[in-house]
Structures are given as structure tokens and as C-alpha cells.
Design a protein around this motif. Structure first.
Motif, PDB file in Angstrom:
ATOM      1  N   UNK B 147       0.838  -1.205   0.000  1.00 38.26           N
ATOM      2  CA  UNK B 147       0.000   0.000   0.000  1.00 38.26           C
ATOM      3  C   UNK B 147       0.880   1.265   0.000  1.00 38.26           C
ATOM      4  N   UNK B 148       1.951   1.246   0.825  1.00 42.99           N
ATOM      5  CA  UNK B 148       2.852   2.409   0.876  1.00 42.99           C
ATOM      6  C   UNK B 148       3.541   2.623  -0.474  1.00 42.99           C
ATOM      7  N   UNK B 149       3.931   1.541  -1.108  1.00 43.26           N
ATOM      8  CA  UNK B 149       4.578   1.636  -2.421  1.00 43.26           C
ATOM      9  C   UNK B 149       3.661   2.369  -3.404  1.00 43.26           C
ATOM     10  N   UNK B 150       2.370   2.058  -3.308  1.00 44.53           N
ATOM     11  CA  UNK B 150       1.411   2.634  -4.250  1.00 44.53           C
ATOM     12  C   UNK B 150       1.101   4.095  -3.923  1.00 44.53           C
ATOM     13  N   UNK B 151       0.774   4.380  -2.651  1.00 47.83           N
ATOM     14  CA  UNK B 151       0.292   5.741  -2.329  1.00 47.83           C
ATOM     15  C   UNK B 151       1.406   6.785  -2.315  1.00 47.83           C
ATOM     16  N   UNK B 152       2.640   6.348  -2.192  1.00 49.13           N
ATOM     17  CA  UNK B 152       3.748   7.314  -2.137  1.00 49.13           C
ATOM     18  C   UNK B 152       4.330   7.627  -3.514  1.00 49.13           C
ATOM     19  N   UNK B 153       3.993   6.809  -4.495  1.00 50.33           N
ATOM     20  CA  UNK B 153       4.561   7.000  -5.835  1.00 50.33           C
ATOM     21  C   UNK B 153       5.847   6.227  -6.048  1.00 50.33           C
ATOM     22  N   UNK B 154       6.264   5.457  -5.040  1.00 53.09           N
ATOM     23  CA  UNK B 154       7.500   4.669  -5.195  1.00 53.09           C
ATOM     24  C   UNK B 154       7.359   3.662  -6.341  1.00 53.09           C
ATOM     25  N   UNK B 155       6.151   3.147  -6.495  1.00 55.38           N
ATOM     26  CA  UNK B 155       5.909   2.173  -7.563  1.00 55.38           C
ATOM     27  C   UNK B 155       6.068   2.751  -8.957  1.00 55.38           C
ATOM     28  N   UNK B 156       6.026   4.090  -9.051  1.00 53.24           N
ATOM     29  CA  UNK B 156       6.141   4.731 -10.366  1.00 53.24           C
ATOM     30  C   UNK B 156       7.587   5.062 -10.743  1.00 53.24           C
ATOM     31  N   UNK B 157       8.518   4.877  -9.804  1.00 51.13           N
ATOM     32  CA  UNK B 157       9.913   5.228 -10.103  1.00 51.13           C
ATOM     33  C   UNK B 157      10.429   4.385 -11.271  1.00 51.13           C
ATOM     34  N   UNK B 158      10.183   3.095 -11.192  1.00 51.62           N
ATOM     35  CA  UNK B 158      10.515   2.214 -12.316  1.00 51.62           C
ATOM     36  C   UNK B 158       9.372   1.213 -12.480  1.00 51.62           C
ATOM     37  N   UNK B 159       8.352   1.584 -13.246  1.00 54.12           N
ATOM     38  CA  UNK B 159       7.128   0.774 -13.318  1.00 54.12           C
ATOM     39  C   UNK B 159       7.347  -0.645 -13.844  1.00 54.12           C
ATOM     40  N   UNK B 160       8.437  -0.869 -14.569  1.00 55.34           N
ATOM     41  CA  UNK B 160       8.671  -2.201 -15.139  1.00 55.34           C
ATOM     42  C   UNK B 160       9.311  -3.171 -14.148  1.00 55.34           C
ATOM     43  N   UNK B 161       9.794  -2.646 -13.030  1.00 57.44           N
ATOM     44  CA  UNK B 161      10.545  -3.497 -12.105  1.00 57.44           C
ATOM     45  C   UNK B 161       9.613  -4.309 -11.202  1.00 57.44           C
ATOM     46  N   UNK B 162      10.127  -5.433 -10.739  1.00 56.70           N
ATOM     47  CA  UNK B 162       9.424  -6.269  -9.765  1.00 56.70           C
ATOM     48  C   UNK B 162       9.795  -5.757  -8.375  1.00 56.70           C
ATOM     49  N   UNK B 163       8.786  -5.452  -7.559  1.00 58.69           N
ATOM     50  CA  UNK B 163       9.044  -4.833  -6.255  1.00 58.69           C
ATOM     51  C   UNK B 163       8.742  -5.803  -5.121  1.00 58.69           C
ATOM     52  N   UNK B 164       9.628  -5.788  -4.160  1.00 56.20           N
ATOM     53  CA  UNK B 164       9.458  -6.568  -2.939  1.00 56.20           C
ATOM     54  C   UNK B 164       9.499  -5.554  -1.793  1.00 56.20           C
ATOM     55  N   UNK B 165       8.345  -5.324  -1.137  1.00 54.19           N
ATOM     56  CA  UNK B 165       8.279  -4.238  -0.166  1.00 54.19           C
ATOM     57  C   UNK B 165       7.795  -4.721   1.189  1.00 54.19           C
ATOM     58  N   UNK B 166       8.090  -3.934   2.210  1.00 55.52           N
ATOM     59  CA  UNK B 166       7.705  -4.324   3.562  1.00 55.52           C
ATOM     60  C   UNK B 166       7.532  -3.071   4.414  1.00 55.52           C
ATOM     61  N   UNK B 167       6.417  -3.001   5.168  1.00 53.47           N
ATOM     62  CA  UNK B 167       6.167  -1.873   6.084  1.00 53.47           C
ATOM     63  C   UNK B 167       6.348  -2.360   7.515  1.00 53.47           C
ATOM     64  N   UNK B 168       7.145  -1.640   8.271  1.00 53.03           N
ATOM     65  CA  UNK B 168       7.399  -2.022   9.652  1.00 53.03           C
ATOM     66  C   UNK B 168       6.346  -1.396  10.564  1.00 53.03           C
ATOM     67  N   UNK B 169       6.190  -1.962  11.748  1.00 51.28           N
ATOM     68  CA  UNK B 169       5.195  -1.511  12.711  1.00 51.28           C
ATOM     69  C   UNK B 169       5.901  -0.876  13.908  1.00 51.28           C
ATOM     70  N   UNK B 170       5.630   0.363  14.279  1.00 48.40           N
ATOM     71  CA  UNK B 170       4.526   1.214  13.803  1.00 48.40           C
ATOM     72  C   UNK B 170       4.877   2.057  12.571  1.00 48.40           C
ATOM     73  N   UNK B 171       6.164   2.118  12.188  1.00 51.33           N
ATOM     74  CA  UNK B 171       6.504   2.934  11.023  1.00 51.33           C
ATOM     75  C   UNK B 171       7.805   2.437  10.406  1.00 51.33           C
ATOM     76  N   UNK B 172       8.072   2.953   9.223  1.00 51.66           N
ATOM     77  CA  UNK B 172       9.285   2.545   8.508  1.00 51.66           C
ATOM     78  C   UNK B 172       8.933   1.649   7.344  1.00 51.66           C
ATOM     79  N   UNK B 173       9.815   1.669   6.371  1.00 51.88           N
ATOM     80  CA  UNK B 173       9.508   0.977   5.099  1.00 51.88           C
ATOM     81  C   UNK B 173      10.808   0.577   4.410  1.00 51.88           C
TER      82      UNK B 173
END
Lengths: 64, 278
Positions: B147-173
Motif C-alpha cells: 500500500x505504501x509503495x502505491x500511495x507514495x509513488x514509489x511504484x512509479x519510479x521504475x514501473x517495469x521493475x518487480x518490487x518486494x516491499x515491507x512496512x514495519x510496525x509502527x513505522x518505517x519501510x
């Protein structure tokens, strides 16, 4: 600046290797079993939280 | 934090109070079991925000160098350590590099790949807020990261790439993105007072220079930081000149540029930028 908090600035290490075995040459370090990598990460104080790989390399997101 | 494992190359990047250099000896030993010998090593970092919190061997750059010297095999004979300063006292770039004879000879055969490491501090508070988990969001680290990848625009940096993402609790990415044999990675510590984000990517000297300009622009825009430092490592190219073209149009002012050369690694150029209001 806060008195204390989480340190964001990373340390980065890049190691390059060479070998003569052509069988190893194709996959090399990618043949290391996950348990061995986890042991190394334990020494660093990290664990794997997510992973993905492709034809060329393996990528792991780590805790911390 | 991130780990990348290639057939003959390992890259490991960790934040917090991790003892990264303690991985050197076990990694060399593991590689040895595969019939692989170490031929070069590069260690880099910026200035810690909380240096007194760092455990041994990261208590100082001097201690780190001693540890590296003691844990690398003798065949990595060519060694150099240097701190690249900037006009900002809180931002300097620490580099240690070592290699064997074969890599020194190969310096006449430039590597096509370069590495760009971006460190950003004083993140825009609203944008940094997107890297906090919502209480009881019903998500796990993977789905919250996505969700963070999508709402922050990180997913648009290189749209062709395969992304492996993780959000830490309570914050951090954290995220790794992979495309062919290239990776990029982003790590975020969003807490106000010590907010920090990093972006790292690999490029080729054969790429269109405009591509790296656009990628850097997109990555920095995700965070709108107060200060940006960019380290470019390359063997035969002037890609570092693209950095200002990417950062300055975002309203940031060029502050300093330092350069040094290292065995096997090649040239390292360290540039800093701050917002114009500073």
C-alpha cells in the motif's frame, strides 16, 4: 536533533568473488542455502522479512 | 535493510545498530565452501545521526577500518580508506575499498555499471507521514508495504521493475526492486527529528543519461527532503554530472562536490544539496 532515535543511515558492504568451477560459475553464491544466509544475518542482527529473485540474482528485504 | 546475492557478488546494506562488518568473515567462509575466493571489497556509509549508539566495530570509522583490515585476507593487498567531506558538517562519505592484484590489472577495463547512493534527511512531514502504519489496519508487513509503495509513488519510479516491499510496525519501510540484472532499493525512517530515506540504484554507462535523471527526480520527489547527498561510484563515466540535473530542478541548491579514487572501485563522487530556503 533528537537525543536518541532510530539510526537511518545505512552501512553498505559489497563483496566480489571469483572461482574456476564453471558449474558453480552459473549460480555461485545463489546456491548457498537459506539457513546459512540466516546464520550470517544473525551475526549482523538482521532477519529476512521478504524475498524475491529472478534469473540473475536474489533479493532479500531485511529487518531493521 | 537489504541483501542482494548474485553468483559472484554480495551486497548487504543495513541501518540501525546492526553490526554489518561482522558478516565479512562468515560470508568469505561460506563462499569458500562454494569454491569462491574474495577478490574485492567495498564498504561505504554516511555520517551516523546517533554515532554514540553504534556498537563495535562501528564506533568510529577508524575502528571500522581496523576491523576490515583484520578480517580481509592478505590477497586483498590494495587497500584505501578515505572520508569525502562536504560543506555540511553532518554529511560526509566514508569509503573503504580493497582488492587483489587481478582487479588492479582490470582497472584498464572499465566496468559498465555504476552505483548511485542517495541519502535524504529532514523529509517533508506530510510525505513522511505516509510511512506510518494506521493503527489496527488489519494488514501484515507485506500488504501494508504494498500500500505504501502505491500511495507514495514509489511504484512509479521504475514501473517495469518487480518490487518486494515491507512496512514495519509502527513505522518505517523497505523495498527492493529488481529488473534484469539491476536492483534499486529504498529504506525509510519517517520519525520527525531524525527522518531519513535512502535510494540506491545501479545504472549502465550505455543507458540514456536522461533515464537516471528521471529516476533520481522521481525518487527524491517521494520525500521532498531538506538535505540530499548523492554518492556516485563508477570506473569510466561522468554520470555524476547527471545528478545536479535531477536534483536542482526540485528546488534544491548544489552545496558541494568532492571526489576520490579507490582501488577496484574506481572513482567516488560525493555531492550535497539543500533546499534553497536554508
Amino acid at each position: 536533533m533528537a537525543v536518541s532515535g532510530f539510526e537511518g543511515f545505512e552501512k553498505r558492504l559489497e563483496l566480489h568473488f571469483f572461482g574456476d568451477d564453471p558449474v558453480i560459475g552459473n549460480m555461485g553464491l545463489r546456491l548457498l542455502d537459506f539457513e546459512s544466509l540466516e546464520k550470517v544475518l544473525h551475526a549482523v542482527q538482521c532477519t529476512v522479512v521478504s524475498a524475491v529473485g529472478n534469473h540473475y540474482f536474489d533479493s532479500y528485504v531485511l529487518s531493521e | 535493510s537489504s541483501l542482494f546475492v548474485y553468483p559472484t557478488k554480495i551486497i548487504i546494506k543495513t541501518c540501525g545498530t546492526t553490526q554489518l562488518l561482522k558478516s565479512i568473515r562468515p560470508l568469505i567462509q561460506l563462499a569458500c565452501t562454494m569454491g569462491l575466493m574474495i577478490c574485492s571489497c567495498r564498504y561505504t556509509r554516511g555520517n551516523f545521526i546517533f554515532p554514540k549508539a553504534q556498537p563495535y566495530p562501528h564506533t568510529s570509522f577508524k575502528e571500522e577500518i581496523i576491523f576490515l583490515e583484520n578480517n580481509l585476507p592478505n590477497n586483498l593487498y590494495y587497500r584505501k580508506a578515505s572520508v569525502l567531506p562536504s560543506k555540511l558538517s553532518s554529511h560526509s562519505w566514508h569509503v573503504f575499498s580493497a582488492c587483489d592484484e587481478s582487479h588492479i590489472l582490470m582497472q584498464n577495463m572499465p566496468d559498465e555499471l555504476y552505483t548511485i547512493e542517495v541519502c535524504m534527511t529532514e523529509l517533508d512531514r506530510v510525505l513522511a507521514g505516509k510511512f506510518f502504519r494506521r493503527p489496527n489496519d488489519g494488514k501484515n508487513g507485506d500488504s501494508a508495504g504494498m500500500e505504501m509503495t502505491e500511495i507514495t509513488g514509489i511504484g512509479d519510479i521504475n514501473p517495469d521493475a518487480l518490487i518486494c516491499d515491507f512496512a514495519f510496525d509502527p513505522c518505517g519501510y523497505s523495498m527492493n526492486s529488481i529488473l534484469g540484472d539491476r536492483y534499486s532499493t529504498i529504506h525509510v525512517t519517517p520519525e520527525d527529528g531524525f527522518s531519513y530515506a535512502s535510494f540506491e540504484c545501479v545504472g549502465s554507462i550505455y543507458d540514456d543519461p536522461n533515464d537516471i535523471v528521471e529516476v533520481l527526480k522521481k525518487a527524491v520527489q517521494v520525500f521532498r527532503p531538506g538535505t540530499v547527498s548523492v554518492s556516485t561510484t563508477y570506473t569510466d563515466h561522468e554520470v555524476w554530472k547527471c545528478v545536479a540535473k535531477a536534483i536542482e530542478p526540485l528546488g534544491m541548491k548544489f552545496r558541494s562536490c568532492t571526489m576520490d579514487e579507490f582501488p577496484a572501485t574506481g572513482s567516488v563522487v560525493f555531492q550535497t544539496f539543500t533546499t534553497r530556503r536554508k
